[in-house]
Design an enzyme around this catalytic site. Structure first.
Site, PDB file in Angstrom:
ATOM      1  N   GLN A 138       1.055  -1.213  -0.214  1.00 22.63           N
ATOM      2  CA  GLN A 138       0.169   0.327   0.057  1.00 22.63           C
ATOM      3  C   GLN A 138       1.008   0.866   0.182  1.00 22.63           C
ATOM      4  O   GLN A 138       1.833   1.144   0.106  1.00 22.63           O
ATOM      5  CB  GLN A 138      -1.045   0.027   1.101  1.00 22.63           C
ATOM      6  CG  GLN A 138      -0.412  -0.714   2.528  1.00 22.63           C
ATOM      7  CD  GLN A 138      -1.198  -1.143   3.714  1.00 22.63           C
ATOM      8  OE1 GLN A 138      -2.310  -1.340   3.228  1.00 22.63           O
ATOM      9  NE2 GLN A 138      -0.662  -1.101   4.911  1.00 22.63           N
ATOM     10  N   HIS A 144     -10.948   4.375  18.156  1.00 22.61           N
ATOM     11  CA  HIS A 144     -10.257   3.142  18.806  1.00 22.61           C
ATOM     12  C   HIS A 144     -11.418   3.327  20.436  1.00 22.61           C
ATOM     13  O   HIS A 144     -11.453   2.128  20.674  1.00 22.61           O
ATOM     14  CB  HIS A 144      -9.132   3.686  18.554  1.00 22.61           C
ATOM     15  CG  HIS A 144      -9.080   3.559  17.433  1.00 22.61           C
ATOM     16  ND1 HIS A 144      -8.087   4.367  16.993  1.00 22.61           N
ATOM     17  CD2 HIS A 144      -8.313   2.551  16.535  1.00 22.61           C
ATOM     18  CE1 HIS A 144      -7.845   4.380  15.402  1.00 22.61           C
ATOM     19  NE2 HIS A 144      -7.244   3.213  15.604  1.00 22.61           N
ATOM     20  N   ASP A 201      -1.432   0.722  12.885  1.00 23.87           N
ATOM     21  CA  ASP A 201      -1.191   1.819  13.578  1.00 23.87           C
ATOM     22  C   ASP A 201      -0.820   1.768  15.096  1.00 23.87           C
ATOM     23  O   ASP A 201      -0.483   2.616  15.672  1.00 23.87           O
ATOM     24  CB  ASP A 201      -2.407   3.188  13.444  1.00 23.87           C
ATOM     25  CG  ASP A 201      -3.862   2.460  13.986  1.00 23.87           C
ATOM     26  OD1 ASP A 201      -4.395   1.632  14.827  1.00 23.87           O
ATOM     27  OD2 ASP A 201      -4.201   2.920  13.035  1.00 23.87           O
ATOM     28  N   ASP A 229      -0.576  -7.181  11.034  1.00 30.24           N
ATOM     29  CA  ASP A 229      -0.718  -6.934  10.484  1.00 30.24           C
ATOM     30  C   ASP A 229      -0.302  -7.156   8.968  1.00 30.24           C
ATOM     31  O   ASP A 229       1.028  -7.279   9.646  1.00 30.24           O
ATOM     32  CB  ASP A 229      -0.544  -5.625  10.540  1.00 30.24           C
ATOM     33  CG  ASP A 229      -0.979  -4.397   9.705  1.00 30.24           C
ATOM     34  OD1 ASP A 229      -2.134  -3.364  10.288  1.00 30.24           O
ATOM     35  OD2 ASP A 229      -0.426  -4.248   8.453  1.00 30.24           O
ATOM     36  N   ASP A 246      -0.206 -12.198   7.110  1.00 32.21           N
ATOM     37  CA  ASP A 246      -1.700 -12.604   6.254  1.00 32.21           C
ATOM     38  C   ASP A 246      -2.580 -12.845   7.150  1.00 32.21           C
ATOM     39  O   ASP A 246      -2.607 -14.075   7.870  1.00 32.21           O
ATOM     40  CB  ASP A 246      -1.742 -12.913   5.234  1.00 32.21           C
ATOM     41  CG  ASP A 246      -3.198 -12.724   4.382  1.00 32.21           C
ATOM     42  OD1 ASP A 246      -3.285 -12.144   3.043  1.00 32.21           O
ATOM     43  OD2 ASP A 246      -4.303 -12.720   4.908  1.00 32.21           O
ATOM     44  N   ALA A 247      -2.913 -11.946   8.224  1.00 34.45           N
ATOM     45  CA  ALA A 247      -4.432 -12.400   9.115  1.00 34.45           C
ATOM     46  C   ALA A 247      -4.732 -13.655   8.986  1.00 34.45           C
ATOM     47  O   ALA A 247      -5.255 -14.634   9.364  1.00 34.45           O
ATOM     48  CB  ALA A 247      -5.463 -11.695   8.962  1.00 34.45           C
ATOM     49  N   ASP A 267     -10.132  -5.154  12.915  1.00 28.79           N
ATOM     50  CA  ASP A 267      -9.887  -3.272  11.935  1.00 28.79           C
ATOM     51  C   ASP A 267      -9.259  -3.695  10.823  1.00 28.79           C
ATOM     52  O   ASP A 267      -8.683  -3.015  10.287  1.00 28.79           O
ATOM     53  CB  ASP A 267      -9.209  -2.680  12.914  1.00 28.79           C
ATOM     54  CG  ASP A 267      -9.086  -1.437  13.033  1.00 28.79           C
ATOM     55  OD1 ASP A 267     -10.259  -1.058  11.867  1.00 28.79           O
ATOM     56  OD2 ASP A 267      -8.789  -0.576  13.484  1.00 28.79           O
TER      57      ASP A 267
END
Lengths: 516, 542
Positions: A252, A282, A306, A326, A360-361, A378
């Site tokens: 990304q 959050h 984040d 993540d 990768d989740a 999320d």
């Protein structure tokens, strides 16, 4: 009608050389003409979207303007060669800088962009339309009319063909739109320079034209040199604020901007948070669920590199292990090292209780047997089929296998106001795999009304107290989050199955309506 | 005016601009059917060359380890009958449903999907229930299927006029009149789907054994699908392309040769539905290879590969004698079998059987088989999306000699998809089967690789830079060709009747190379034998 001065007739050099020179010019002129049209249409598609509309209206307007130019050419008289050189210079500078100017104008939001766009198209089109009639009139004295028409038009169309092939294959991908525009501007200026040389003896005001030509070429070369800088500048304007960080990772493009005390993260141009109000997002994401589980010790966060959700999770002393999965190592590295970001997330990613996994989740869930008391999902919104799979019955079944007895999960579920059916589809999907859901919403000013769905094997009860230090949530107002106003209230929805992926289609429809 | 020179110059300049020089071909191998061993069957006295060292007695000998043979074995195993042996000529069982795997993914080497089975396809339904993929009652109208095997959306797209469109029927840029015509075509197919003969059975049932015996529609078998479409007034170019695509896809044969009865059967036979699942197929990264794997798990080592049946003879009252040889060379075995299920392609029978009865020989004579190429391309990342519909499981190029490609990693749930394997299908339907097989033997891997990359480059300009490996797999006799006159000629009854102690069980019996047909005949052979032996059947699936 003015007297025409067609100087070629008195030229001592062999006529064929001049003819050839002019025909090569026609080839270049034709290439340039088409190039400006393609550059402008591509730029408009890039900035405004809907490429079919942009291409068809711009090409239409451009052709019309060329017609106007051709018609106006009857009023052009005097020394034709001089006029031709002047027009070449004007086309070169105007056409060459059109893309740069339009992009900067768009980024700086100077005035109505579409009007500027079509003004530029009309101006360049009129000038380009003047070119060919003038060339034909210059050549008129020496070539039989039918030869003239056939040669000039043949070369004209050849030039167009050359550019239409080069543009998508080479120019747009390797040079970019701005540099392509400037390159063709230079070619127009070069034609002017050449004509200046060929007809030097017949031009009355050679010096003025010489200066103008030199200046045009210098301008265009200068533009070519700083095109990269201009594009950066435009990007900065586009984001409105100062870019304090930008990086293209394999997954990304991350951009962080700052304006006064507001930090904003953009992933692929989509706003992820604003430091002004991210606490609302959050707190609402984590606390209604986690505060209802007083014995939750193991927490999993999927996405959320984040560290802002983790910051909220670490408010609970009973939580002894947080796993953050993540995909993008660049993201978690950035948010665990950059001081202005670790200030924001309370250095959560460096907490000894936190374990960061870059994977990768779904692969991680497939390969890992661990179970958790609370799971925060999320992920980015379901804007593509690949992302839609992360909101599917199959994915929630997989996730349920990682839920400890009595455990609960929360899913960020897009906006129940802007994408109402999408939101309720996510709830229906969670219910279809046997979970009891508790959908709720919160107002996050930079996003609008935002939605979440809590789900677990047992029914949910709102918590009676929250940890210290929250800025948004209070126990008293929490029940209101679970009530939906009439314009966001539940609508019937089918679960999002992998073989249908109705959520992706719905989401696209609903958000398309918003951004229009 | 040297206009010609000028043109030449322009041409040269344009070429100089484009020709970076094509990148070298990616590495890869030419694999596929065991031509050498197969062709040994042709040579006379083949069995004497190998030498027989051992005699074995067996209850049921199953010749052929494709879907028919494995289904027969699965049925015997299900009835707890374990005195059987499966012989497979190739190194691995599975026939047209074989699969491969590399570091990126498993991938198909042949058949890549199974439509949701009709209610009458009881064998397939029982099998899927046994594997846990069909959940609950296998005879339910809309059973639930394990969604990991249901093809994820988006399922298919078509590249035409520079744009990818959803689905395979050309619709973008097609006139209103043509769209209406397409509507009429599919409406007519729906009528055929529902049509029943006087015996109350559907005309276009799948498997065919359940089809009506009413002869009212037999006229459809007397002309080609192409001619039938013309006769019915279908003229749209897009519709014709699509129907021909379907015939090449399911039968490896051009629609100018396919019997209209078979062509219509393709569109009219399927009526399987599942809970929340319509118009969807079952698939896996390895195509139908997953079914082979599950079948093999059930058969606990009673499948012998690299074994070929060289001679078969039967005399009344005696066990069937089958002489085998090893495909790699080496001594063979003399089997004395109480029963034989012949589950290998039927065109081999005349070469293996001494004194094949004329009625069988005549029924087999018109049969021919279509050859295929299946290529697997490893890509460093997903192919570029292109304009229009997003990358789907099945991606088809209009007016291509191939049938497009499927994406092996499509069923994965991933945020970042990463590298993938594309499986490209190419029937050699433009040639008659014999010349096509000659071409198959002559063309090198590089020839195929060039042609395939050139075809795919039309839609994916940068694919050459993405492909790190390209393996080509050849199928010499992949599919029975349902030619005009072969579907309703009574051949099926002849071939499916008992021939002494031998049962013919292969898709060739129906003349359609479909999973539903192969598994039906395999299971039927097994059930006939079980009932002859007086073993309790508990259920009759076929």
């Amino acid at each position: 009608m003015q007297r025409e001065v067609s100087s070629a007739g008195e030229d001592p050099r062999p006529a064929s050389l001049l003819q050839q020179a002019l025909l090569v010019s026609v080839f270049i002129i034709a290439s340039c003409g088409l190039a400006y049209e393609l550059v402008t249409a591509s730029l408009a598609s890039y900035l405004l979207g809907d490429s079919v509309t942009q291409f068809s209206t711009i090409i239409g307007a451009y052709l019309f303007a060329m017609g106007v130019g051709s018609w106006l050419s009857r009023y052009v008289g005097g020394n034709l060669v001089q006029r031709f050189i002047q027009i070449e210079l004007a086309v070169g500078v105007l056409g060459g800088f059109a893309a740069v100017g339009l992009y900067l104008a768009f980024a700086a939001q100077m005035g109505p962009f579409r009007i500027l766009l079509y003004l530029a198209v009309l101006a360049v089109g009129i000038l380009v339309g003047l070119e060919i009639p003038l060339v034909m009139r210059i050549l008129k004295g020496q070539v039989a009319f039918r030869d003239l028409v056939s040669r000039v038009l043949a070369v004209d169309y050849l030039g167009a063909l050359a550019v239409s092939l080069l543009f998508p294959l080479f120019l747009a991908p390797y040079l970019g739109l701005m540099r392509t525009g400037l390159l063709f501007g230079l070619l127009n200026a070069a034609v002017a320079l050449w004509a200046l040389k060929l007809f030097q003896t017949h031009l009355p005001k050679r010096h003025g034209l010489g200066w103008a030509t030199t200046l045009s070429i210098a301008l265009l070369l200068g533009g070519f040199a700083v095109a990269g800088k201009l594009s950066d500048m435009a990007e900065r304007w586009l984001y409105a604020d100062d870019i304090v960080y930008s990086e293209s990772t394999p997954y990304q493009r991350l951009v962080i901007t700052r304006w006064r005390d507001d930090l904003r993260l953009f992933i692929n141009q989509n706003l992820q948070f604003s430091s002004k109000d991210e606490y609302r997002y959050h707190e609402a994401l984590v606390h209604p669920g986690l505060a209802s589980l007083p014995r939750a010790g193991r927490v999993l966060v999927l996405g959320g590199g984040d560290g802002l959700a983790v910051r909220e999770i670490l408010r609970y002393p009973q939580v002894n292990a947080v796993t953050l999965v993540d995909l993008d190592p660049a993201m978690t590295h950035l948010f665990s090292t950059a001081p202005f970001l670790t200030d924001l997330n309370g250095n959560a990613l460096n907490d000894p209780k936190v374990h960061v996994v870059n994977d990768d989740a779904v692969r991680w869930l497939e390969d890992n047997p661990e179970v958790f008391d609370f799971v925060v999902v999320d992920f980015p919104d379901p804007s593509s089929y690949a992302l839609g799979k992360l909101y599917s019955t199959a994915f929630y079944r997989l996730l349920t296998r990682h839920l400890a007895p009595g455990g609960r999960l929360v899913v960020q579920s897009t906006s129940p106001y802007y994408a109402r059916r999408s939101f309720w589809t996510i709830a229906a999907t969670l219910e279809s795999v046997g979970l009891k859901t508790a959908p709720y919403h919160a107002l996050v000013p930079s996003f609008g009304e935002w939605g979440y769905v809590l789900a677990g094997r047992e029914a949910y009860r709102v918590p009676e107290r929250y940890p210290e230090g929250l800025r948004f949530l209070t126990p008293a107002m929490t029940p209101d989050l679970f009530r939906f106003s009439a314009d966001m209230d539940r609508v019937p929805a089918e679960p999002n199955r992998l073989n249908e992926q109705n959520l992706v289609r719905l989401f696209e429809q609903e958000w398309h309506g918003v951004t229009r | 005016m040297q206009r010609r020179e000028f043109l030449a110059l322009c041409g040269a300049a344009a070429l100089a601009g484009c020709s970076k020089g094509a990148p070298p071909l990616p590495p890869g191998e030419l694999g596929g059917m065991n031509f050498k061993a197969g062709h040994r069957l042709w040579s006379p006295g083949a069995e004497s060359q190998s030498g027989i060292e051992e005699t074995r007695q067996v209850g049921v000998l199953i010749v052929g380890g494709g879907i028919a043979g494995l289904s027969a074995a699965w049925r015997l195993e299900r009835a707890a009958y374990r005195d059987f042996q499966v012989l497979e000529l190739e190194d691995v069982a599975g026939g047209n449903s074989r699969s491969g795997a590399n570091a990126i993914s498993a991938y198909p080497l042949g058949a890549h999907y199974l439509p949701l089975p009709n209610p009458e396809a009881r064998v397939v339904r029982a099998m899927l229930a046994d594997f846990g993929v069909l959940q609950g009652d296998p005879n339910a109208a809309n059973p639930a299927y394990d969604e990991t095997y249901l093809c994820h959306a988006p399922q298919e797209r078509l590249y035409r006029q520079g744009i990818w469109q959803e689905g395979l029927v050309p619709r973008l840029g097609v006139s209103r009149a043509e769209l209406d015509e397409q509507g009429r075509f599919f409406q007519q197919m729906e009528t055929f789907r529902q049509a029943r003969g006087r015996d109350g059975r559907r005309y276009f049932a799948l498997p065919l054994a359940h089809a009506s015996r009413d002869t009212a529609l037999d006229g459809l078998d007397r002309l080609s699908m192409h001619d039938w479409m013309r006769r019915e007034g279908y003229g749209g170019e897009g519709l014709h392309w699509y129907v021909n695509y379907a015939c090449r896809d399911d039968y490896g044969t051009d629609y100018r040769q396919v019997s209209a009865w078979a062509g219509i059967h393709y569109f009219a036979c399927r009526m399987g539905h599942g809970q929340g699942a319509d118009d969807v197929v079952l698939t896996a990264p390895e195509g139908n290879g997953w079914l082979v794997k599950r079948l093999m798990e059930r058969l606990s080592g009673r499948v012998q590969t690299g074994q070929m049946a060289l001679r078969l003879s039967q005399r009344p009252g005696k066990p069937v004698e089958v002489l085998t040889g090893q495909a790699a060379g080496g001594p063979g075995v003399r089997y004395l079998a109480e029963h034989v299920i012949w589950a290998a392609p039927l065109f081999l029978l005349p070469r293996v059987v001494e004194g094949l009865p004329d009625h069988l020989g005549n029924a087999l004579a018109p049969l021919s088989h279509a050859p295929w190429i299946v290529a697997n391309l490893s890509l460093s990342s997903l192919p570029g999306a292109g304009a229009g519909a997003p990358l789907s499981w099945d991606n088809v190029l209009y007016d291509s000699p191939g049938l497009g490609y499927v994406v092996a990693t499509h069923q994965r749930i991933r945020r970042a998809p990463g590298p993938t394997v594309l499986t490209y299908y190419r029937p050699l339907s433009e040639l008659d089967p014999r010349s096509a097989r000659t071409r198959l033997l002559e063309a090198s891997r590089d020839d195929w690789a060039q042609a395939i990359l050139a075809d795919l480059s039309r839609a994916h300009g940068h694919i050459r830079e993405q492909v790190s490996r390209l393996d080509v797999f050849r199928h010499g006799h992949a599919m029975a060709r349902p030619l005009v006159g072969l579907m309703r000629d009574g051949r099926r009854d002849t071939l499916s009747s008992a021939w002494g102690r031998v049962w013919l069980a292969h898709g060739d019996v129906s003349g359609l190379s479909l999973f539903e047909e192969a598994s039906h005949w395999g299971v039927r052979g097994a059930e006939q034998i079980l009932s002859q032996q007086g073993a309790p059947l508990h259920e009759r699936l076929a």
